[in-house]
Each structure stands twice: as C-alpha cells, then as structure tokens.
Enzyme design. Structure first.
Site: not given
Ligand SMILES: Cc1ncc(COP(=O)(O)O)c(C=O)c1O
Length: 431
Positions: A19, A147, A248, A277
């Site tokens: 970003y 997100y 997620d 993560k």
């Molecule tokens: C809830 C959530 N889903 C998906 C992602 C995307 O993961 P990545 O950055 O490993 O592609 C993130 C990243 O911050 C996230 O917080």
C-alpha cells in the site's frame, strides 16, 4: 553488501512496499535481525514488536524449535510439487488442523496466502452449488467494513469504500453487502443489527452461494469487535436460506481473540474455514481452506468431478514443517492464560487514552488492543515517534492498535501501551 544509505536508495528506487507509492518520501527502517519480541534495526536500535508482523509471529522471532523444524526439513527437500506427490509435513499438518478446528471440518486445501485461501473458499462454495445443479448460486454476501485480501475475488467481498471498489469497478465481481453489526462483543444483538443481513438473504438467496465474514473481529477493515450473538444468528439464517457460511479466521485464528478460533465465542461451526497468518508462526507464507464432508464429497462427485485449483507451491514442505512446529509450541503453551493476561494489561494500559478528545474509542479483546481516533493518523509524522520510543507499531487510517506476540513480557507490553498513550497525547498538542 550494501551500506545503509545504498540500501535505502535502492529500496526507494526499485522496491514497492505494501500500500505505497514509488518516489514518496515516507520513513522506512532497514531491519538487521529479530529475536523474541525484538526487532533489531541495521543502525543498532531495538524495537519492541507490537504487530507480530501483521499478526502472524505469535511466538516471536527466531524461535529455536521452528528454526530447527525448518532446518530439518531442508535436509530432505525444500519443495516438491503436490500434484501426484505427497509428504509427511503436509499430511501431518492437515491431520492436526482437522483435529484442532470445529468438528465438522474434515478436509484441508493448502494454499500460499490468506487472499488465495479466500479465493479457494469462494470457489468451493460456487462449485458446491454447481455440483448440486444450482448454478445460479454464484454470488457472495458479506458485511461492510470487512477485509479478506487483495486478490480480485477477495477484494470483491472486502469493504467497498476501504477497498476502493470504484477504482476496480469494471473488473470486480459485484457482490451483496449488508450493514455490519453495531452490537459490541459481550452484548446481545438487536433486530436492527441483523435486519440488513436478513433482508439480503431473503431477497437474494437464490443467487447467493455463501456468506463470508471475519468472525468477532473485523480486522484491517476497521478493527471492529462485534457480538457473538450476531454470528449465532448469522449461522441460523444461512441454514434457513440454504446458503453456505465461510468464516475467514486468517487474522483471528490460533488464539488471538482468547479462543483457539473466534467462532468458538459463538459456539458455531462454518461450512468453510480460512486460516493463514499465524499458521506458520509467521515464518513462511502458508494458508489453508478447510471444509466439511458434504461439500468435499459434493464437489468431488459432481460436475466437473474435481476441484479447480492447484498452486505451484501448494503445501510447501518447509512451510508445513514450520506450521507443525508452531502448532506444537502453541498447544504445549499456556496460551489461554497468557492471552487473558495480555488482555488485562492491554485494557489497563490503553484505557488512559480515553481522556483525550482526539480518541473516539478504546477496545480490547484477547491479544488485540485498539485505539480509534476521530481523524486519520499522519503516518509520516507518527511512525518516527514510535521508533524513537523504541516500539514497532504501525497505525493505519484512524487506528493505532497492538497485536503483540503471545510471548511478550509485562515490561515490553507496558512500553507498547505507554508509548501509544504518550504519542496520542502529543498528537493532541501538535495537530
Ligand atoms: C481476515 C483476513 N483475510 C485475508 C487476509 C489476506 O491474507 P494475505 O495477506 O496472507 O493474503 C488478511 C490479511 O490481513 C486478513 O486479515
């Protein structure tokens, strides 16, 4: 080897950061090494880490057991393709994830990042309904302020304003959005919180393959912490309207909210779960999409008879070995009481921020502490102040937050919260 100024110059000239814009003079700090909860800069300064490298390094850096696991795996192989071949680290990690996650989840699809885990989850939902001869169910429903990643599918279900949907309007799939709940964690959920979701489902369920949300904590879309009751009702409505539920847990998984998985706060199970993560303790990029037997079988037995995804670095053995070591460290540790303790220190440490007019809200859940301001943070101004204070804290938009490694000691954690209170009080004076 480049000296510091050469490194910074080359970085500025040819390396994109997340970003960011090229050619813009924002502070950037070369790192020499990291150990435990400390990040050591090339210039010799040491910073206490409040970010866990975007919420992934839950055991801190340079952990001897994860190092050893990766080293051992390296003696056998760094990688082999996963088409037609398999290996111990992948099978063992998948088996453990199935044991650790909610009971109904029985299969694991490994991918290389959180965003791709979300893409895979959405594909699974669409293929499920296609195999069930309901090909019209291809859309997702989600809530605002979410997100889910930066790839196109993941962007399409992320907040339309934060995610700048207008910029990508011609390429993004149009999805359905409901209002996000305002009911706070620990509070019951009112009809006004759920009505928008219910209306969307009632009206559009024939086109909706799945609802996708981040359970309990909406992370990068605003650090909003909402009621478990909302999730319970969401599960109920998904069942009622024959729509799958994708959770997620890429940010919330592996203990961050005080439960191993945030959905446990609501005592519900998703149909599809995304993990990432902290899966490798922040060592390597690896993510996973888990699902239940019904979805796996329906996709496998229906048309076209296979699941349409397969990345080159699927189930990378080094990453799976790091994942196995990280899981063992987590499970063998008193993580639950540690997170409770961190939660308490975050609450007492950040509470003084409330006294400043510039602060809109202070909220804490598990090892997540958030100070929300009325105005967006000036990162160019504030980042050097945090570094001067000896801490690594990376605010975004209106939010200054902490997600420290679980191994953090009281003194280091107090330094983090203290620095935030101090710097927030200064913002008042300087702006
Ligand atoms: C809830 C959530 N889903 C998906 C992602 C995307 O993961 P990545 O950055 O490993 O592609 C993130 C990243 O911050 C996230 O917080």
């Amino acid at each position: 080897m480049l000296n510091i100024s050469q490194l910074l110059e080359s970085d500025r000239n040819c390396v994109w950061h997340p970003y960011s814009a090229m050619g813009v003079d924002l502070p950037i700090y070369p790192v020499k090494s990291a150990q435990g909860v400390h990040i050591k800069l090339v210039d010799g300064r040491e910073l206490v880490d409040g970010m866990s490298s975007w919420w992934s390094a839950i055991h801190g850096y340079n952990h001897p057991e994860i190092n050893q696991a990766v080293y051992n795996q390296l003696q056998d192989m760094a990688h082999v393709m996963f088409g037609g071949l398999t290996h111990q680290p992948a099978v063992e990690l998948a088996t453990q994830l199935v044991e650790l996650t909610p009971d109904s989840l029985k299969t694991v699809f490994f991918v290389d990042s959180g965003s791709v885990a979300v893409e895979v989850a959405m594909k699974m939902a669409v293929q499920y309904w296609y195999a069930k001869k309901q090909p019209k169910k291809q859309k997702m429903l989600t809530i605002r302020h979410g997100y889910h990643g930066d790839t196109f599918g993941a962007m399409s279900v992320s907040d339309p304003v934060n995610g700048m949907h207008s910029l990508f309007s011609e390429v993004l799939i149009e999805q359905f959005f409901a209002e996000s709940p305002v009911c706070k964690f620990g509070q019951p959920c009112l009809e006004s919180d759920i009505i928008s979701l219910q209306t969307q489902l009632k009206k559009n369920h024939a086109q909706i393959a799945a609802v996708i949300v981040e359970p309990i904590v909406q992370g990068a879309g605003g650090m909003r912490i909402y009621s478990a009751d909302y999730l319970k009702q969401l599960r109920h409505f998904c069942d009622q309207y024959d729509v799958l539920l994708i959770l997620d847990e890429i940010a919330t998984g592996f203990g961050r909210t005080g439960k191993m998985f945030a959905c446990e706060h609501a005592d519900i199970e998703p149909d599809i779960l995304c993990l990432g993560k902290a899966l490798t303790g922040g060592y390597m990029t690896l993510a996973a999409t888990l699902t239940n037997v019904d979805i796996a079988q329906t996709i496998s037995e229906g048309e076209p008879g296979l699941f349409m995804h397969g990345p080159t670095f699927m189930a990378n053995p080094l990453a799976c070995s790091a994942g196995l070591a990280s899981l063992k460290i987590l499970i063998d540790s008193p993580w639950h009481s540690r997170i409770k303790h961190i939660e308490q220190l975050l609450k007492t440490g950040l509470e003084p921020c409330r006294q400043y007019g510039r602060v809109k809200d202070v909220r804490v859940l598990g090892a997540i502490g958030v100070v929300e301001l009325h105005q967006a943070v000036n990162i160019k101004q504030i980042q050097p102040q945090f570094v001067e204070a000896g801490v690594w804290i990376r605010p975004f938009n209106h939010l200054i937050y902490l997600m420290p490694p679980y191994i953090i000691g009281d003194d280091d954690l107090n330094l983090l919260t203290h620095s935030i209170c101090n710097i927030v009080s200064n913002i008042q004076e300087t702006l």
